[in-house]
Design an enzyme around this catalytic site. Structure first.
Site, PDB file in Angstrom:
ATOM      1  N   GLY A 233       0.806  -1.217   0.000  1.00  0.00           N
ATOM      2  CA  GLY A 233       0.000   0.000   0.000  1.00  0.00           C
ATOM      3  C   GLY A 233       0.836   1.262   0.000  1.00  0.00           C
ATOM      4  N   HIS A 234       0.158   2.385  -0.163  1.00  0.00           N
ATOM      5  CA  HIS A 234       0.803   3.688  -0.266  1.00  0.00           C
ATOM      6  C   HIS A 234       0.349   4.573   0.887  1.00  0.00           C
ATOM      7  CE1 HIS A 234       2.034   7.560  -1.950  1.00  0.00           C
ATOM      8  NE2 HIS A 234       2.740   6.891  -2.842  1.00  0.00           N
TER       9      HIS A 234
END
Length: 421
Positions: A233-234
């Site tokens: 994820g970011h």
């Protein structure tokens, strides 16, 4: 009359390459690809440390070494001896560039550092790559790429949420330093052409690693918090991660603009999400990532990953299958189309592959002129070209100051310029 080939961008420049392992050798390989004559000066007994590293060897040649040393010639020279030092300085007098990546202070102790070379060659460009820089509290530490990853914070921000810190799967600080060094050398050569001035250059894995974290630096300093581990994820964009299809395979979807988020909702027939206040913009989606991810996970679990890659790509949503590295190198159609994997013939190891230089100069393209050298393969050749007489070379060989090829029976007919396949 046969057609004359264009000179390569760095044709005519001579680089004495003292570097070992990865960062230095990859940097000089990039320059060798562009036409520079890279003379790899190696310790006589074992050569570059990378020649003994890893667990894959072909006829005694290290796969790791061969991956990062094409377009070079090898000279075995005892730099710890007075005569070896004298030979090196004689070569350095007419060289354009010297590259080293020993611990800071090593080349000065050997008497072949920047000041010693500049005294006989004021126009020399002397490039040093190190783990932490040439000075400071960590400068003398023994270190390699993962040690730098740990110090720079890269390892801490990598891994699954709630999991342990994870080393990056590729030595990116090494390659960042290699690229920065190559850029610095070419810039210094341009500056010297304009002004006649040589100079010293230094870069470090730590500097390259920190620079590669942009824009995490601004976010971290502004928020006062280190980035959390989010797996794939970011920290500031959602949805932006791996998702699993019904077949257990993964694909990555990246909605880093409102356009892509809108396209995703439309192709999934979930336009209701566009007006949901919890997901109305990226800030809200980031705050509610667990909610949007749960919705998407349920949807994506209904079809195989390949279905979603095809469907989302057609709808102009950035996505790709998560494929293993072997598949990427051997069967991926885009990678094959770009010619990223080269096929060469090594004089000892036989057929081998290398990764291509990613720089595409359309007027003066890079060339694979030489396979990675056998240790000492070019010792006598290099000395002859630099004005050493036959008797001088014989004397150096007899005293062990210089050594020839590690395999006297290498068939020189095989050591022909290799053509990229």
């Amino acid at each position: 009359m046969p057609e004359q080939k264009k000179p390569m961008p760095l044709s005519g420049y001579t680089i004495l390459d003292l570097s070992v392992m990865t960062a230095g050798p990859v940097g000089t390989m990039l320059l060798g690809d562009l036409g520079a004559d890279v003379i790899k000066v190696e310790e006589p007994a074992r050569g570059d440390l990378a020649r003994d590293l890893g667990n894959q060897f072909v006829n005694g040649e290290s796969v790791q070494f061969m991956s990062q040393n094409r377009n070079k010639r090898s000279l075995r020279l005892d730099l710890k001896s007075a005569q070896g030092k004298a030979v090196f300085l004689r070569l350095a007098k007419t060289a354009d560039v010297i590259v080293e990546n020993f611990r800071p202070g090593t080349v000065d102790r050997l008497g072949i550092g920047y000041d010693a070379v500049r005294a006989i060659n004021p126009q020399i460009i002397y490039a040093s790559a190190s783990a932490f820089g040439q000075s400071g509290p960590y400068a003398a530490w023994p270190a390699n790429d993962p040690i730098v990853q740990a110090v720079a914070g890269l390892m801490d921000m990598t891994g699954e949420a709630g999991g342990l810190p994870v080393r990056l799967g590729a030595p990116l600080p090494d390659f960042g330093a290699a690229a920065m060094m190559a850029l610095g050398i070419t810039t210094a050569l341009l500056h010297r052409q304009r002004t006649g001035e040589g100079q010293r250059i230094d870069t470090s894995l730590l500097g390259a690693a920190l620079f590669s974290t942009i824009p995490r630096d601004g976010e971290t300093i502004r928020s006062g918090k280190a980035p959390s581990r989010l797996g794939s994820g970011h920290p500031t964009m959602v949805p932006y991660r791996n998702y699993e299809g019904s077949d257990g395979k993964y694909f990555f979807a990246a909605c880093f603009t409102e356009k892509f988020w809108t396209n995703l909702c439309r192709v999934l027939d979930r336009t209701d999400l566009l007006s949901d206040p919890r997901f109305i913009n990226n800030t809200q989606r980031t705050a509610n990532r667990h909610l949007i991810d749960a919705i998407l996970e349920d949807i994506f679990a209904t079809q195989p990953a390949a279905h979603w890659v095809k469907t989302l790509s057609k709808a102009d949503v950035p996505c790709a299958a998560v494929q293993d590295y072997h598949t990427a190198l051997t069967t991926d159609p885009q990678i094959r189309h770009t010619g990223a994997v080269l096929h060469l013939e090594h004089p000892v190891a036989g057929p081998m592959t290398n990764l291509a230089n990613p720089l595409n100069l359309h007027g003066t393209p890079v060339q694979m002129r030489r396979p990675p050298p056998v240790l000492g393969q070019h010792s006598e050749e290099v000395l002859r070209e630099h004005g050493f007489s036959g008797s001088e070379i014989d004397a150096l060989l007899s005293k062990g100051v210089v050594k020839g090829s590690r395999m006297d029976d290498v068939d020189q007919d095989l050591v022909a310029p290799a053509v990229a396949g």
